[in-house]
Design a protein around this motif. Structure first.
Motif, PDB file in Angstrom:
ATOM      1  N   VAL A 164      -3.657   4.131 -10.158  1.00 41.88           N
ATOM      2  CA  VAL A 164      -3.341   2.897  -9.433  1.00 41.88           C
ATOM      3  C   VAL A 164      -3.394   3.142  -7.930  1.00 41.88           C
ATOM      4  N   ALA A 165      -2.905   4.304  -7.489  1.00 43.68           N
ATOM      5  CA  ALA A 165      -2.943   4.641  -6.066  1.00 43.68           C
ATOM      6  C   ALA A 165      -4.383   4.733  -5.566  1.00 43.68           C
ATOM      7  N   ALA A 166      -5.254   5.324  -6.386  1.00 40.41           N
ATOM      8  CA  ALA A 166      -6.665   5.410  -5.991  1.00 40.41           C
ATOM      9  C   ALA A 166      -7.295   4.017  -5.926  1.00 40.41           C
ATOM     10  N   TRP A 167      -6.863   3.105  -6.779  1.00 38.51           N
ATOM     11  CA  TRP A 167      -7.385   1.744  -6.767  1.00 38.51           C
ATOM     12  C   TRP A 167      -6.893   0.977  -5.546  1.00 38.51           C
ATOM     13  N   TYR A 168      -5.669   1.237  -5.109  1.00 38.85           N
ATOM     14  CA  TYR A 168      -5.095   0.482  -4.003  1.00 38.85           C
ATOM     15  C   TYR A 168      -5.711   0.829  -2.648  1.00 38.85           C
ATOM     16  N   VAL A 169      -6.371   1.955  -2.523  1.00 36.57           N
ATOM     17  CA  VAL A 169      -7.007   2.287  -1.240  1.00 36.57           C
ATOM     18  C   VAL A 169      -8.125   1.293  -0.916  1.00 36.57           C
ATOM     19  N   PRO A 170      -9.147   1.118  -1.779  1.00 35.50           N
ATOM     20  CA  PRO A 170     -10.175   0.121  -1.429  1.00 35.50           C
ATOM     21  C   PRO A 170      -9.644  -1.313  -1.454  1.00 35.50           C
ATOM     22  N   LEU A 171      -8.666  -1.591  -2.323  1.00 32.79           N
ATOM     23  CA  LEU A 171      -8.103  -2.926  -2.383  1.00 32.79           C
ATOM     24  C   LEU A 171      -7.390  -3.286  -1.078  1.00 32.79           C
ATOM     25  N   THR A 172      -6.664  -2.349  -0.517  1.00 33.89           N
ATOM     26  CA  THR A 172      -5.975  -2.598   0.745  1.00 33.89           C
ATOM     27  C   THR A 172      -6.965  -2.769   1.886  1.00 33.89           C
ATOM     28  N   ILE A 173      -7.997  -1.957   1.894  1.00 32.53           N
ATOM     29  CA  ILE A 173      -9.032  -2.109   2.926  1.00 32.53           C
ATOM     30  C   ILE A 173      -9.668  -3.488   2.822  1.00 32.53           C
ATOM     31  N   TYR A 174      -9.974  -3.925   1.607  1.00 30.37           N
ATOM     32  CA  TYR A 174     -10.545  -5.246   1.406  1.00 30.37           C
ATOM     33  C   TYR A 174      -9.593  -6.331   1.883  1.00 30.37           C
ATOM     34  N   PHE A 184       0.832  -1.202   0.000  1.00 25.63           N
ATOM     35  CA  PHE A 184       0.000   0.000   0.000  1.00 25.63           C
ATOM     36  C   PHE A 184       0.871   1.259   0.000  1.00 25.63           C
ATOM     37  N   PHE A 185       1.897   1.286   0.842  1.00 28.29           N
ATOM     38  CA  PHE A 185       2.758   2.461   0.884  1.00 28.29           C
ATOM     39  C   PHE A 185       3.548   2.619  -0.411  1.00 28.29           C
ATOM     40  N   LYS A 186       3.989   1.503  -0.993  1.00 29.87           N
ATOM     41  CA  LYS A 186       4.763   1.568  -2.228  1.00 29.87           C
ATOM     42  C   LYS A 186       3.903   1.970  -3.419  1.00 29.87           C
ATOM     43  N   LYS A 187       2.674   1.464  -3.498  1.00 28.46           N
ATOM     44  CA  LYS A 187       1.835   1.690  -4.672  1.00 28.46           C
ATOM     45  C   LYS A 187       0.884   2.874  -4.531  1.00 28.46           C
ATOM     46  N   ALA A 188       0.579   3.304  -3.304  1.00 27.88           N
ATOM     47  CA  ALA A 188      -0.409   4.362  -3.134  1.00 27.88           C
ATOM     48  C   ALA A 188       0.176   5.610  -2.480  1.00 27.88           C
ATOM     49  N   VAL A 189       0.797   5.453  -1.343  1.00 30.62           N
ATOM     50  CA  VAL A 189       1.236   6.625  -0.591  1.00 30.62           C
ATOM     51  C   VAL A 189       2.424   7.311  -1.261  1.00 30.62           C
ATOM     52  N   LEU A 190       3.420   6.544  -1.671  1.00 31.11           N
ATOM     53  CA  LEU A 190       4.629   7.116  -2.259  1.00 31.11           C
ATOM     54  C   LEU A 190       4.355   7.886  -3.558  1.00 31.11           C
ATOM     55  N   PRO A 191       3.606   7.352  -4.536  1.00 32.20           N
ATOM     56  CA  PRO A 191       3.339   8.145  -5.754  1.00 32.20           C
ATOM     57  C   PRO A 191       2.543   9.419  -5.479  1.00 32.20           C
ATOM     58  N   VAL A 192       1.596   9.365  -4.554  1.00 33.98           N
ATOM     59  CA  VAL A 192       0.819  10.565  -4.237  1.00 33.98           C
ATOM     60  C   VAL A 192       1.712  11.599  -3.553  1.00 33.98           C
ATOM     61  N   ALA A 193       2.591  11.155  -2.666  1.00 36.93           N
ATOM     62  CA  ALA A 193       3.500  12.080  -1.988  1.00 36.93           C
ATOM     63  C   ALA A 193       4.479  12.706  -2.982  1.00 36.93           C
ATOM     64  N   ILE A 194       4.998  11.911  -3.907  1.00 36.77           N
ATOM     65  CA  ILE A 194       5.912  12.444  -4.920  1.00 36.77           C
ATOM     66  C   ILE A 194       5.199  13.437  -5.828  1.00 36.77           C
ATOM     67  N   ALA A 195       3.980  13.123  -6.238  1.00 31.92           N
ATOM     68  CA  ALA A 195       3.210  14.029  -7.090  1.00 31.92           C
ATOM     69  C   ALA A 195       2.914  15.337  -6.355  1.00 31.92           C
ATOM     70  N   GLY A 196       2.566  15.246  -5.088  1.00 31.57           N
ATOM     71  CA  GLY A 196       2.313  16.461  -4.307  1.00 31.57           C
ATOM     72  C   GLY A 196       3.566  17.299  -4.130  1.00 31.57           C
ATOM     73  N   LEU A 197       4.696  16.660  -3.886  1.00 33.83           N
ATOM     74  CA  LEU A 197       5.951  17.376  -3.746  1.00 33.83           C
ATOM     75  C   LEU A 197       6.342  18.059  -5.055  1.00 33.83           C
ATOM     76  N   LEU A 198       6.219  17.346  -6.171  1.00 36.87           N
ATOM     77  CA  LEU A 198       6.536  17.940  -7.468  1.00 36.87           C
ATOM     78  C   LEU A 198       5.610  19.108  -7.786  1.00 36.87           C
ATOM     79  N   TYR A 199       4.342  18.985  -7.432  1.00 34.07           N
ATOM     80  CA  TYR A 199       3.397  20.082  -7.646  1.00 34.07           C
ATOM     81  C   TYR A 199       3.814  21.307  -6.838  1.00 34.07           C
ATOM     82  N   CYS A 200       4.179  21.103  -5.587  1.00 33.57           N
ATOM     83  CA  CYS A 200       4.599  22.237  -4.746  1.00 33.57           C
ATOM     84  C   CYS A 200       5.876  22.882  -5.272  1.00 33.57           C
TER      85      CYS A 200
END
Length: 111
Positions: free
Chosen positions: A95-105, A10-26
């Motif tokens: 993929v990150a958005a998909w991994y949130v419900p998948l991880t919960i499941y 979950f951290f590799k596929k969801a959290v890390l790409p979102v954090a990198i995208a947010g950092l690049l945006y900033c």
């Protein structure tokens, strides 16, 4: 799949790409401001650079032309890499958005 493996994935596929995208945006948001408006095309290219440059299969190499032509082709390589990377970044965010419900499941069911 154990809980630890699920959380790591979950951290590799969801959290890390979102954090990198947010950092690049900033980082690149202020560089893409034109007359008080955000230039989304340049933001797309700049945020996609880290994701797309190494995925380019062919670089355009200048021939025996002038220095200006060679510099222009060098910049064109980066623009093309940024455009490719923009699509890769969008794919990673989907993929990150998909991994949130998948991880919960996976955590509830215990797979």
């Amino acid at each position: 799949m154990t809980r630890t493996e699920t959380i790591k994935e979950f951290f590799k596929k969801a959290v890390l790409p979102v954090a990198i995208a947010g950092l690049l945006y900033c980082i690149f948001k202020s560089a893409c401001m034109r007359d008080g408006e955000l230039d989304l095309l340049w933001l797309w290219i700049l945020c996609g650079l880290p994701f797309g440059l190494h995925r380019m299969c062919v670089w355009i190499v200048p021939g025996s032309g002038s220095l200006g032509g060679g510099a222009a082709l060098f910049v064109l390589n980066f623009v093309i890499g940024g455009l490719i990377g923009g699509f890769v970044l969008v794919w990673r965010l989907l993929v990150a958005a998909w991994y949130v419900p998948l991880t919960i499941y996976r955590l509830i069911v215990g797979h």
